[in-house]
Design a protein around this motif. Structure first.
Motif, PDB file in Angstrom:
ATOM      1  N   ASN A 153      11.432  -7.921  10.074  1.00  0.00           N
ATOM      2  CA  ASN A 153      10.403  -7.271   9.017  1.00  0.00           C
ATOM      3  C   ASN A 153      10.925  -6.043   8.207  1.00  0.00           C
ATOM      4  OD1 ASN A 153       8.113  -7.185   7.466  1.00  0.00           O
ATOM      5  ND2 ASN A 153       6.830  -5.845   9.001  1.00  0.00           N
ATOM      6  N   ASP A 158       2.913  -5.374   5.181  1.00  0.00           N
ATOM      7  CA  ASP A 158       1.871  -5.057   6.137  1.00  0.00           C
ATOM      8  C   ASP A 158       0.679  -5.728   5.631  1.00  0.00           C
ATOM      9  OD1 ASP A 158       0.878  -3.575   4.066  1.00  0.00           O
ATOM     10  OD2 ASP A 158       2.312  -2.038   4.512  1.00  0.00           O
ATOM     11  N   SER A 166      -3.894  -8.422  10.403  1.00  0.00           N
ATOM     12  CA  SER A 166      -3.583  -7.065  10.870  1.00  0.00           C
ATOM     13  C   SER A 166      -2.029  -6.616  10.765  1.00  0.00           C
ATOM     14  CB  SER A 166      -3.936  -6.767  12.288  1.00  0.00           C
ATOM     15  OG  SER A 166      -3.359  -7.501  13.013  1.00  0.00           O
ATOM     16  N   ASP A 167      -1.650  -5.243  10.532  1.00  0.00           N
ATOM     17  CA  ASP A 167      -0.296  -5.141  10.659  1.00  0.00           C
ATOM     18  C   ASP A 167       0.403  -5.722  11.769  1.00  0.00           C
ATOM     19  OD1 ASP A 167      -0.946  -3.858   8.201  1.00  0.00           O
ATOM     20  OD2 ASP A 167      -0.527  -1.709   9.185  1.00  0.00           O
ATOM     21  N   THR A 168      -0.277  -5.581  12.882  1.00  0.00           N
ATOM     22  CA  THR A 168       0.660  -5.986  14.160  1.00  0.00           C
ATOM     23  C   THR A 168       0.459  -7.638  14.094  1.00  0.00           C
ATOM     24  OG1 THR A 168      -1.537  -5.872  15.225  1.00  0.00           O
ATOM     25  CG2 THR A 168      -0.156  -3.992  15.494  1.00  0.00           C
ATOM     26  N   GLY A 169      -0.495  -8.331  13.664  1.00  0.00           N
ATOM     27  CA  GLY A 169      -0.303  -9.494  13.527  1.00  0.00           C
ATOM     28  C   GLY A 169       0.527 -10.223  12.692  1.00  0.00           C
ATOM     29  N   THR A 171       3.706  -8.594  11.806  1.00  0.00           N
ATOM     30  CA  THR A 171       4.748  -8.285  12.275  1.00  0.00           C
ATOM     31  C   THR A 171       5.155  -9.328  13.564  1.00  0.00           C
ATOM     32  OG1 THR A 171       4.708  -5.884  11.905  1.00  0.00           O
ATOM     33  CG2 THR A 171       6.302  -6.575  13.716  1.00  0.00           C
ATOM     34  N   ALA A 172       3.959  -9.572  14.295  1.00  0.00           N
ATOM     35  CA  ALA A 172       4.190 -10.596  15.397  1.00  0.00           C
ATOM     36  C   ALA A 172       4.593 -12.031  14.862  1.00  0.00           C
ATOM     37  CB  ALA A 172       2.889 -10.729  16.392  1.00  0.00           C
TER      38      ALA A 172
END
Length: 461
Positions: A153, A158, A166-169, A171-172
């Protein structure tokens, strides 16, 4: 790795005419040549490193903007206008991550394009092209391939433009991608293409090991019925087919009639058993007006995919998928990939117009990263995207296995029916070399204001 912050120092816009060796008809237009846009970007990272990035894309008339009162050239001028506007916004955007710059200019650019009379799909062309060139420059500065860079990334993607995620989703999702080693070719059959002879379906199946086909439809049910019957009888064994109506079915009732034909006509049984999906059958302005009628195959949006909210809105109305095209935006494709992984639906790799060189390499790399096993990829069949000479030789030398030298010039290596992805895995966005920027003509100057005013007056009449 944290996404690097950068500033765009320079953006240069070029274009080159691409003559077609055979006309191509889709929707209501026949194309015999088209201008290919080229973008060269210089970025400076926060630590002072500078790098050059590039991209290219055919400016297809009457696809991004099908309004009937506009000439084909006026719709291409709209794409040039979107590029010019985007250039000014990116140069003034300050310092941010690659995606941060995209998000920062998104609303203002779209509003300015709307004020200039451009539809959203045409407006998105400007940022889409500049984003690709910026990403290429960032990856070159970091010495990373597009696969490693997206995995980490480095663009800083984001969820600020996709609040359903979500941001974390995101990135994952990127971290979990495992790019394909090969992407199979899907061969488009245009409405003027011969069905038999050396360019017919059977010959292509033998010569290019083609097993995926995309059939263009006209929206005229009787004509489409006859054509589908003829094509069904000629499909190679073990082939799969998609259909593309390019917005030509006027309303849900006409679309239902097509669905009934496909489901019930006994002469289409062979095609029906191999049908993957139907692409963009309704006009984009009707796509979101009502739920999709029941049809015998999944349906995806393409031209209606003109915003970050289009795919989830279409899913709510019964559509199953959405096309990925880098000319509509690499970040939107990645966001839609995360959506499909999270809540269902699917992506397809579409883009007939990707020409040899930067365009086909970058879009194919995006498809491989997203795990899309086959891609519409026969723009080389209609036109030669290389200018020839030194440029073509440079791409052949830099990407062995992707191209080959033929009696007709340097062409994509299509005999196996797939493109190898390994030649695209060097530093940068799937390209080890760029065109000779000094030899490219600049993007054409803006058309006279009076001409555009006349076109708007015709729309209001």
């Amino acid at each position: 790795m944290d996404a690097p912050r950068l500033r765009v120092r320079d953006i240069a816009l070029f274009e080159r005419r691409v003559p077609f060796r055979t006309p191509f008809r889709f929707g209501a237009v026949t194309v015999e040549s088209a201008a290919q846009a080229f973008v060269r970007v210089e970025v400076e990272l926060a630590d002072g490193r500078r790098a050059i990035g590039g991209t290219a894309e055919l400016m297809v008339p009457k696809w991004f903007d099908k309004r009937p009162h506009l000439t084909a050239e006026e719709t291409v001028e709209g794409l040039r206008a979107a590029l010019r506007l985007a250039r000014s916004f990116y140069l003034d955007a300050g310092t941010d991550t690659a995606f941060g710059l995209h998000a920062a200019i998104h609303d203002a650019h779209k509003a300015n394009c709307t004020a200039a009379g451009l539809p959203a799909l045409a407006a998105a062309f400007g940022p889409a092209e500049i984003d690709k060139a910026i990403l290429d420059a960032v990856l070159r500065a970091l010495g990373l391939s597009v696969f490693d860079g997206l995995h980490a990334n480095v663009a800083g993607l984001d969820a600020r433009l996709s609040p359903d995620l979500s941001d974390t989703g995101l990135t994952a999702f990127l971290a979990g991608r495992r790019p394909l080693a090969r992407v199979a070719l899907r061969h488009t059959v245009g409405m003027m293409d011969p069905l038999d002879g050396p360019e017919g379906i059977a010959a292509l199946g033998d010569r290019e090991n083609a097993r995926f086909f995309k059939i263009k439809l006209s929206g005229a049910l009787d004509a489409d019925r006859d054509r589908l019957r003829a094509l069904a009888a000629r499909l190679p064994e073990e082939s799969a087919v998609s259909l593309d109506a390019n917005e030509q079915y006027a309303d849900p009732a006409a679309l239902s009639a097509l669905g009934d034909l496909i489901a019930r006509d006994p002469t289409l049984a062979r095609l029906r058993g191999r049908l993957l999906y139907l692409e963009q059958p309704l006009p984009r302005d009707l796509t979101f007006a009502a739920p999709l009628p029941a049809l015998p195959c999944p349906v995806i949006i393409d031209e209606a995919d003109d915003s970050y909210g289009a795919f989830p809105a279409a899913r709510g109305l019964g559509y199953a998928g959405v096309s990925s095209k880098s000319c509509k935006g690499i970040y939107k494709s990645l966001v839609n990939g995360a959506r499909a992984a999270q809540s269902g639906g699917f992506l397809t790799a579409e883009d007939l117009t990707c020409q040899a060189g930067l365009a086909v390499q970058q879009d194919t790399a995006l498809a491989a990263f997203l795990g899309l096993a086959h891609a519409e990829r026969n723009g080389h069949h209609y036109a030669d995207g290389f200018a020839g000479g030194a440029e073509a030789d440079a791409f052949l030398a830099a990407h062995p296995g992707l191209y080959l030298r033929t009696p007709d010039g340097i062409r994509l290596a299509t005999a196996s029916g797939a493109l190898d992805i390994a030649p695209l895995a060097g530093p940068g966005f799937a390209c080890a070399v760029h065109p000779d920027w000094s030899r490219l003509p600049p993007l054409k100057a803006a058309a006279p204001v009076s001409r555009r005013a006349d076109a708007r007056a015709g729309e209001d009449a």
